[in-house]
Design a protein around this motif. Structure first.
Motif, PDB file in Angstrom:
ATOM      1  N   GLY A 103       0.792  -1.219   0.000  1.00  0.00           N
ATOM      2  CA  GLY A 103       0.000   0.000   0.000  1.00  0.00           C
ATOM      3  C   GLY A 103       0.827   1.273   0.000  1.00  0.00           C
ATOM      4  N   ILE A 104       2.138   1.159  -0.234  1.00  0.00           N
ATOM      5  CA  ILE A 104       3.019   2.330  -0.227  1.00  0.00           C
ATOM      6  C   ILE A 104       3.412   2.691  -1.652  1.00  0.00           C
ATOM      7  CG2 ILE A 104       5.262   3.237   0.499  1.00  0.00           C
ATOM      8  CD1 ILE A 104       5.122   1.401   2.932  1.00  0.00           C
ATOM      9  N   SER A 105       3.256   3.962  -1.994  1.00  0.00           N
ATOM     10  CA  SER A 105       3.692   4.440  -3.310  1.00  0.00           C
ATOM     11  C   SER A 105       4.293   5.836  -3.156  1.00  0.00           C
ATOM     12  CB  SER A 105       2.541   4.431  -4.312  1.00  0.00           C
ATOM     13  OG  SER A 105       1.470   5.201  -3.840  1.00  0.00           O
ATOM     14  N   TYR A 106       4.810   6.357  -4.250  1.00  0.00           N
ATOM     15  CA  TYR A 106       5.582   7.596  -4.197  1.00  0.00           C
ATOM     16  C   TYR A 106       5.279   8.464  -5.409  1.00  0.00           C
ATOM     17  CZ  TYR A 106       9.723  10.608  -3.845  1.00  0.00           C
ATOM     18  OH  TYR A 106      10.573  11.679  -3.758  1.00  0.00           O
ATOM     19  N   VAL A 107       5.176   9.760  -5.185  1.00  0.00           N
ATOM     20  CA  VAL A 107       5.023  10.743  -6.255  1.00  0.00           C
ATOM     21  C   VAL A 107       6.171  11.730  -6.137  1.00  0.00           C
ATOM     22  CG1 VAL A 107       3.596  12.610  -7.181  1.00  0.00           C
ATOM     23  CG2 VAL A 107       2.504  10.524  -6.315  1.00  0.00           C
ATOM     24  N   GLN A 108       6.930  11.874  -7.224  1.00  0.00           N
ATOM     25  CA  GLN A 108       8.057  12.804  -7.234  1.00  0.00           C
ATOM     26  C   GLN A 108       7.604  14.104  -7.879  1.00  0.00           C
ATOM     27  OE1 GLN A 108      10.107  13.815 -10.219  1.00  0.00           O
ATOM     28  NE2 GLN A 108      11.131  15.197  -8.803  1.00  0.00           N
ATOM     29  N   ALA A 109       7.783  15.220  -7.142  1.00  0.00           N
ATOM     30  CA  ALA A 109       7.447  16.541  -7.685  1.00  0.00           C
ATOM     31  C   ALA A 109       7.959  17.613  -6.739  1.00  0.00           C
ATOM     32  CB  ALA A 109       5.942  16.690  -7.860  1.00  0.00           C
ATOM     33  N   ALA A 110       8.178  18.787  -7.305  1.00  0.00           N
ATOM     34  CA  ALA A 110       8.494  19.954  -6.485  1.00  0.00           C
ATOM     35  C   ALA A 110       7.188  20.458  -5.872  1.00  0.00           C
ATOM     36  CB  ALA A 110       9.137  21.039  -7.335  1.00  0.00           C
ATOM     37  N   PHE A 111       7.282  21.009  -4.700  1.00  0.00           N
ATOM     38  CA  PHE A 111       6.083  21.449  -3.996  1.00  0.00           C
ATOM     39  C   PHE A 111       5.385  22.627  -4.677  1.00  0.00           C
ATOM     40  CE2 PHE A 111       8.614  19.356  -0.647  1.00  0.00           C
ATOM     41  CZ  PHE A 111       7.726  18.337  -0.363  1.00  0.00           C
ATOM     42  N   ASP A 112       6.089  23.352  -5.500  1.00  0.00           N
ATOM     43  CA  ASP A 112       5.484  24.491  -6.185  1.00  0.00           C
ATOM     44  C   ASP A 112       5.111  24.171  -7.641  1.00  0.00           C
ATOM     45  OD1 ASP A 112       8.050  24.293  -7.173  1.00  0.00           O
ATOM     46  OD2 ASP A 112       8.524  26.424  -6.952  1.00  0.00           O
ATOM     47  N   ASP A 113       5.093  22.896  -7.996  1.00  0.00           N
ATOM     48  CA  ASP A 113       4.782  22.476  -9.357  1.00  0.00           C
ATOM     49  C   ASP A 113       3.361  21.909  -9.427  1.00  0.00           C
ATOM     50  OD1 ASP A 113       4.688  21.512 -11.938  1.00  0.00           O
ATOM     51  OD2 ASP A 113       6.233  19.978 -11.633  1.00  0.00           O
ATOM     52  N   PRO A 114       2.438  22.612 -10.081  1.00  0.00           N
ATOM     53  CA  PRO A 114       1.059  22.120 -10.181  1.00  0.00           C
ATOM     54  C   PRO A 114       0.947  20.731 -10.812  1.00  0.00           C
ATOM     55  CG  PRO A 114       1.184  24.403 -10.905  1.00  0.00           C
ATOM     56  CD  PRO A 114       2.596  23.926 -10.708  1.00  0.00           C
ATOM     57  N   ALA A 115       1.854  20.394 -11.709  1.00  0.00           N
ATOM     58  CA  ALA A 115       1.818  19.071 -12.350  1.00  0.00           C
ATOM     59  C   ALA A 115       2.004  17.959 -11.319  1.00  0.00           C
ATOM     60  CB  ALA A 115       2.874  18.968 -13.435  1.00  0.00           C
ATOM     61  N   GLY A 116       2.770  18.231 -10.265  1.00  0.00           N
ATOM     62  CA  GLY A 116       2.965  17.239  -9.214  1.00  0.00           C
ATOM     63  C   GLY A 116       1.673  16.921  -8.482  1.00  0.00           C
ATOM     64  N   TYR A 117       0.864  17.932  -8.260  1.00  0.00           N
ATOM     65  CA  TYR A 117      -0.411  17.720  -7.574  1.00  0.00           C
ATOM     66  C   TYR A 117      -1.411  17.018  -8.490  1.00  0.00           C
ATOM     67  CZ  TYR A 117       1.739  20.539  -4.041  1.00  0.00           C
ATOM     68  OH  TYR A 117       2.615  21.002  -3.091  1.00  0.00           O
ATOM     69  N   GLN A 118      -1.286  17.235  -9.792  1.00  0.00           N
ATOM     70  CA  GLN A 118      -2.114  16.489 -10.736  1.00  0.00           C
ATOM     71  C   GLN A 118      -1.718  15.015 -10.731  1.00  0.00           C
ATOM     72  OE1 GLN A 118      -1.391  18.763 -14.268  1.00  0.00           O
ATOM     73  NE2 GLN A 118      -2.922  20.321 -13.742  1.00  0.00           N
ATOM     74  N   ALA A 119      -0.411  14.749 -10.656  1.00  0.00           N
ATOM     75  CA  ALA A 119       0.068  13.359 -10.570  1.00  0.00           C
ATOM     76  C   ALA A 119      -0.416  12.715  -9.268  1.00  0.00           C
ATOM     77  CB  ALA A 119       1.592  13.313 -10.652  1.00  0.00           C
ATOM     78  N   LEU A 120      -0.406  13.483  -8.190  1.00  0.00           N
ATOM     79  CA  LEU A 120      -0.910  12.974  -6.911  1.00  0.00           C
ATOM     80  C   LEU A 120      -2.399  12.658  -7.023  1.00  0.00           C
ATOM     81  CD1 LEU A 120      -0.638  12.327  -3.898  1.00  0.00           C
ATOM     82  CD2 LEU A 120      -0.908  14.782  -3.436  1.00  0.00           C
ATOM     83  N   ALA A 121      -3.161  13.523  -7.653  1.00  0.00           N
ATOM     84  CA  ALA A 121      -4.599  13.296  -7.827  1.00  0.00           C
ATOM     85  C   ALA A 121      -4.845  12.019  -8.632  1.00  0.00           C
ATOM     86  CB  ALA A 121      -5.244  14.484  -8.504  1.00  0.00           C
ATOM     87  N   ARG A 122      -4.047  11.808  -9.683  1.00  0.00           N
ATOM     88  CA  ARG A 122      -4.187  10.582 -10.476  1.00  0.00           C
ATOM     89  C   ARG A 122      -3.889   9.342  -9.632  1.00  0.00           C
ATOM     90  NH1 ARG A 122      -1.852  13.951 -14.258  1.00  0.00           N
ATOM     91  NH2 ARG A 122       0.237  13.088 -13.951  1.00  0.00           N
ATOM     92  N   LYS A 123      -2.838   9.439  -8.818  1.00  0.00           N
ATOM     93  CA  LYS A 123      -2.461   8.316  -7.948  1.00  0.00           C
ATOM     94  C   LYS A 123      -3.601   8.020  -6.964  1.00  0.00           C
ATOM     95  CE  LYS A 123       1.472   6.902  -7.448  1.00  0.00           C
ATOM     96  NZ  LYS A 123       2.274   5.767  -7.932  1.00  0.00           N
ATOM     97  N   LEU A 124      -4.174   9.061  -6.394  1.00  0.00           N
ATOM     98  CA  LEU A 124      -5.292   8.883  -5.463  1.00  0.00           C
ATOM     99  C   LEU A 124      -6.495   8.247  -6.162  1.00  0.00           C
ATOM    100  CD1 LEU A 124      -4.987  12.229  -3.504  1.00  0.00           C
ATOM    101  CD2 LEU A 124      -4.727   9.933  -2.514  1.00  0.00           C
ATOM    102  N   ASP A 125      -6.749   8.645  -7.401  1.00  0.00           N
ATOM    103  CA  ASP A 125      -7.868   8.073  -8.157  1.00  0.00           C
ATOM    104  C   ASP A 125      -7.658   6.597  -8.438  1.00  0.00           C
ATOM    105  OD1 ASP A 125      -9.292  10.454  -8.209  1.00  0.00           O
ATOM    106  OD2 ASP A 125      -8.560  11.032 -10.203  1.00  0.00           O
ATOM    107  N   GLU A 126      -6.394   6.167  -8.550  1.00  0.00           N
ATOM    108  CA  GLU A 126      -6.081   4.761  -8.815  1.00  0.00           C
ATOM    109  C   GLU A 126      -6.420   3.859  -7.627  1.00  0.00           C
ATOM    110  OE1 GLU A 126      -1.938   4.543  -9.781  1.00  0.00           O
ATOM    111  OE2 GLU A 126      -2.165   5.717 -11.622  1.00  0.00           O
ATOM    112  N   LEU A 127      -6.422   4.453  -6.439  1.00  0.00           N
ATOM    113  CA  LEU A 127      -6.614   3.632  -5.235  1.00  0.00           C
ATOM    114  C   LEU A 127      -8.065   3.387  -4.912  1.00  0.00           C
ATOM    115  CD1 LEU A 127      -3.847   5.199  -3.012  1.00  0.00           C
ATOM    116  CD2 LEU A 127      -3.748   3.129  -4.367  1.00  0.00           C
TER     117      LEU A 127
END
Length: 107
Positions: free
Chosen positions: A83-107
């Motif tokens: 149940g552990i996964s990782y998203v690589q992104a800079a904290f000020d990069d909106p694309a990182g939060y989009q990747a996080l949203a996609r990861k959350l949708d996968e679960l």
């Protein structure tokens, strides 16, 4: 009467840091060991380092072995680590939060 909590996801921002490795994940593993986490519990690490899911899990395992108050059982860790996964992104990069949203949708 005991209630079974719903499956959930914990997102840890700054997940490659010392707090996550020395305190948070060993504590979560111990909760899993004591059967206090709900079935389907997931952890998503979010940080700047260019790590893969597997590298992140392995680094957490190494530290859990050192810092878990109860030690680490390999079979239980395998179940927990699924149940552990990782998203690589800079904290000020909106694309990182989009990747996080996609990861959350996968679960």
């Amino acid at each position: 009467m005991e209630r079974t909590p719903e499956p959930c996801v914990m997102v840890i921002f700054g997940a490659t840091g010392d707090l996550t490795h020395r305190k948070l994940v060993p504590a979560l593993y111990n909760l899993q060991r004591e059967r206090l986490l709900p079935p389907g519990f997931n952890v998503i690490g979010f940080a700047r380092r260019d790590w893969s899911d597997d590298f992140f899990r392995n680094s957490l395992l190494e530290n859990a072995r050192q810092h878990s108050r109860s030690g680490v059982e390999d079979t239980l860790w395998q179940s927990f680590a699924e149940g552990i996964s990782y998203v690589q992104a800079a904290f000020d990069d909106p694309a990182g939060y989009q990747a996080l949203a996609r990861k959350l949708d996968e679960l």
